[in-house]
Design a protein around this motif. Structure first.
Motif, short mmCIF file in Angstrom:
data_model
loop_
_atom_site.label_atom_id
_atom_site.label_comp_id
_atom_site.label_asym_id
_atom_site.label_seq_id
_atom_site.Cartn_x
_atom_site.Cartn_y
_atom_site.Cartn_z
N ASP A 145 12.06 16.04 32.14
CA ASP A 145 12.71 16.55 33.53
C ASP A 145 13.51 17.68 33.40
N GLN A 169 20.39 16.09 27.71
CA GLN A 169 19.20 16.37 28.69
C GLN A 169 20.06 16.37 30.25
N ALA A 170 19.95 17.47 30.70
CA ALA A 170 20.65 17.82 32.04
C ALA A 170 20.21 16.46 33.28
N GLU A 171 19.05 16.15 32.95
CA GLU A 171 18.69 14.98 33.85
C GLU A 171 19.52 13.67 33.80
N ASN A 217 17.45 22.40 32.13
CA ASN A 217 16.73 21.51 31.24
C ASN A 217 17.80 20.77 30.35
CA CA Z 1 15.61 17.76 30.24
#
Ligand code: CA
Ligand code: CA
Length: 142
Positions: free
Chosen positions: A38, A16-18, A134
């Protein structure tokens, strides 16, 4: 200190990028993409995110990145060690029709087995926000 194997990130499953370990210049927001969660945004030329201890058990030859952009987009450089470290590959991000209009884009990488701190470094026009991200995942050879 020492690290347990559970500290390692698996690049062949979605990261996940976040879930970054460090960043410069980005923010997070809720995403309308499948699965919720997110995305990262407010991404400008020179911004970056860092993911520590990504463990490649075998060569990787490509990266898939889930992106959205309401501008002409930009480029993501995949680097190791620092935001100006060794370039492992890159991926082009187009206009997708909106900040929550998601597409999966693919770029070539050349990554040998090992454990790396991976940086996504964002490049493009300084005139506008480049993209939202994302998640991303690497693919092995063959
Ligand atoms: Ca994400
Ligand atoms: Ca920014």
């Amino acid at each position: 200190g020492s690290h347990m194997a559970s500290d390692l990130k698996n690049p062949y499953e979605r990261i996940q990028a976040e879930a970054y370990d460090a960043m410069s210049g980005i923010q997070t927001e809720g995403t309308d993409d499948d699965g919720g969660g997110d995305n990262i945004g407010w991404i400008n030329d020179g911004d970056w995110v860092k993911y520590e201890r990504v463990h490649f058990e075998r060569d990787a030859s490509s990266i898939e990145v889930r992106v959205a952009s309401d501008t002409p987009g930009g480029r993501i450089e995949i680097r190791t060690g620092s935001p100006t470290g060794t370039l492992l590959g890159d991926v082009q991000v187009p206009n997708t029709g909106g900040w929550q209009q998601w597409q999966t884009v693919t770029g070539n990488v050349q990554i040998q087995p090992g454990t790396y701190d991976v940086y996504l470094v964002f490049k493009g026009s300084p005139e506008y926000d480049l993209m939202n991200v994302n998640w991303f995942v690497f693919r092995a050879n063959g």
